[in-house]
Design an enzyme around this catalytic site. Structure first.
Site, PDB file in Angstrom:
ATOM      1  N   ASP A  71       0.824  -1.210   0.000  1.00 44.20           N
ATOM      2  CA  ASP A  71       0.000   0.000   0.000  1.00 44.20           C
ATOM      3  C   ASP A  71       0.858   1.259   0.000  1.00 44.20           C
ATOM      4  OD1 ASP A  71       0.944  -0.538   2.567  1.00 44.20           O
ATOM      5  OD2 ASP A  71      -1.023  -0.978   3.394  1.00 44.20           O
ATOM      6  N   ASN A 140      -7.074  -2.677  14.499  1.00 38.51           N
ATOM      7  CA  ASN A 140      -8.493  -2.849  14.146  1.00 38.51           C
ATOM      8  C   ASN A 140      -8.711  -4.034  13.207  1.00 38.51           C
ATOM      9  OD1 ASN A 140      -7.622  -1.948  11.657  1.00 38.51           O
ATOM     10  ND2 ASN A 140      -8.764  -0.032  11.676  1.00 38.51           N
ATOM     11  N   HIS A 142      -7.107  -4.580  10.289  1.00 37.86           N
ATOM     12  CA  HIS A 142      -6.878  -4.378   8.855  1.00 37.86           C
ATOM     13  C   HIS A 142      -5.622  -5.107   8.400  1.00 37.86           C
ATOM     14  CE1 HIS A 142      -4.475  -0.370   9.596  1.00 37.86           C
ATOM     15  NE2 HIS A 142      -3.636  -1.360   9.444  1.00 37.86           N
ATOM     16  N   GLU A 147      -9.607  -1.697   5.464  1.00 34.76           N
ATOM     17  CA  GLU A 147     -10.143  -1.330   6.769  1.00 34.76           C
ATOM     18  C   GLU A 147     -11.453  -2.071   7.055  1.00 34.76           C
ATOM     19  OE1 GLU A 147      -8.265   0.275   8.704  1.00 34.76           O
ATOM     20  OE2 GLU A 147      -7.803   2.317   8.099  1.00 34.76           O
TER      21      GLU A 147
END
Ligand code: F6R
Length: 248
Positions: A71, A140, A142, A147
């Site tokens: 990314d 979280n 991801h 996400e």
């Protein structure tokens, strides 16, 4: 539902890094033209340190290898000090014998982000797919910048980062979460699941809860990493702190 893949727990993060670096070295020995998928973030720092060390001793040869990073932030050029490309140059690329032609990165400054995502997917295909994809995991859940939410994108795409993800990346932008770009480009879940082998690394107590959910919870878009349960060849490397909530 539980994750049926191989989970290895090591006493501390430095041992995890050594273990994974040896795995990468062995994979490159077996296949010098290995196509590697690489993460940024705090977790792989020790791994990259170890890979640089092994490259220095001649134990690793990257000369025929190809890399694809997962990314990149949107709206900043590769040369920006906060870009993931700059991170990779500083921690790995500048110190090993990778051929710059075979280093692949999403261009966060692309005029047309959609075309850029298509270009990246095509480049991965043309390289024959990713042989070994190394992943970190966000607190979280991801992976890449996929996400949690009501849906997940399959292929490389444009994403809006969650506030917690921007906070986690603040160190790259003068410790100011508001200075972290609000959007990014990321491999999608399908891109990730297409990799022939996946190694997910998690270290530190902050990751204990998402690791527990990943290993013991259901497959859910609320925890993108849980989709790894669908992959046939996933290895999870943990230090004791990240494994703290897993039962013996
Ligand atoms: C970064 C990436 C992210 C990180 C994750 C964990 O390229 O793909 O999914 O792996 O945010 O980051 P750290 O290692 O900083 O906790």
């Amino acid at each position: 539902m539980s994750l049926a893949h191989k989970i290895s727990i090591f006493p501390e993060a430095a041992v995890v890094a050594r273990e994974l670096a040896t795995e990468v070295a062995d994979a490159l020995e077996e296949n010098p033209s290995l196509v590697l998928g690489l993460p940024t973030g705090r977790t792989p720092l020790l791994l990259y340190e170890e890979l640089v060390r092994l490259a220095g001793t001649g134990r690793i040869d990257f000369s025929q290898a190809t890399t694809f990073n997962l990314d990149e932030f949107l709206g900043i050029p590769a040369s920006h000090p906060g870009s993931y490309r700059s991170f990779m140059q500083a921690h790995l690329f500048d110190h090993v014998n990778l051929d710059p032609q075979r280093i692949h990165f999403l261009n966060g400054a692309a005029a047309n982000p959609f075309d850029e995502c298509c270009r990246y997917e095509k480049a991965i295909d043309e390289a024959g797919g990713i042989d070994l994809l190394i992943l970190g995991i966000g607190t979280n859940g991801h992976i890449g910048f996929n996400e949690p939410g009501s849906g997940l994108a399959a292929r490389t795409h444009r994403v809006t980062l969650k506030p917690e993800t921007r906070r986690s990346n603040a160190a790259l932008f003068g410790n100011d979460p508001d200075a972290v770009p609000a959007e990014a480009l990321s491999m999608g879940m399908g891109t990730i699941l297409d990799a022939k082998a996946v190694v997910l690394v998690a270290t530190g107590q902050r990751k204990a809860a998402c690791v527990e959910q990943l290993v013991t919870g259901p497959i859910t878009t609320q925890l993108p990493a849980s989709f790894l349960q669908l992959h046939k060849n996933v290895e999870i490397l943990l230090d004791a702190a990240a494994a703290a909530r897993l039962q013996e």
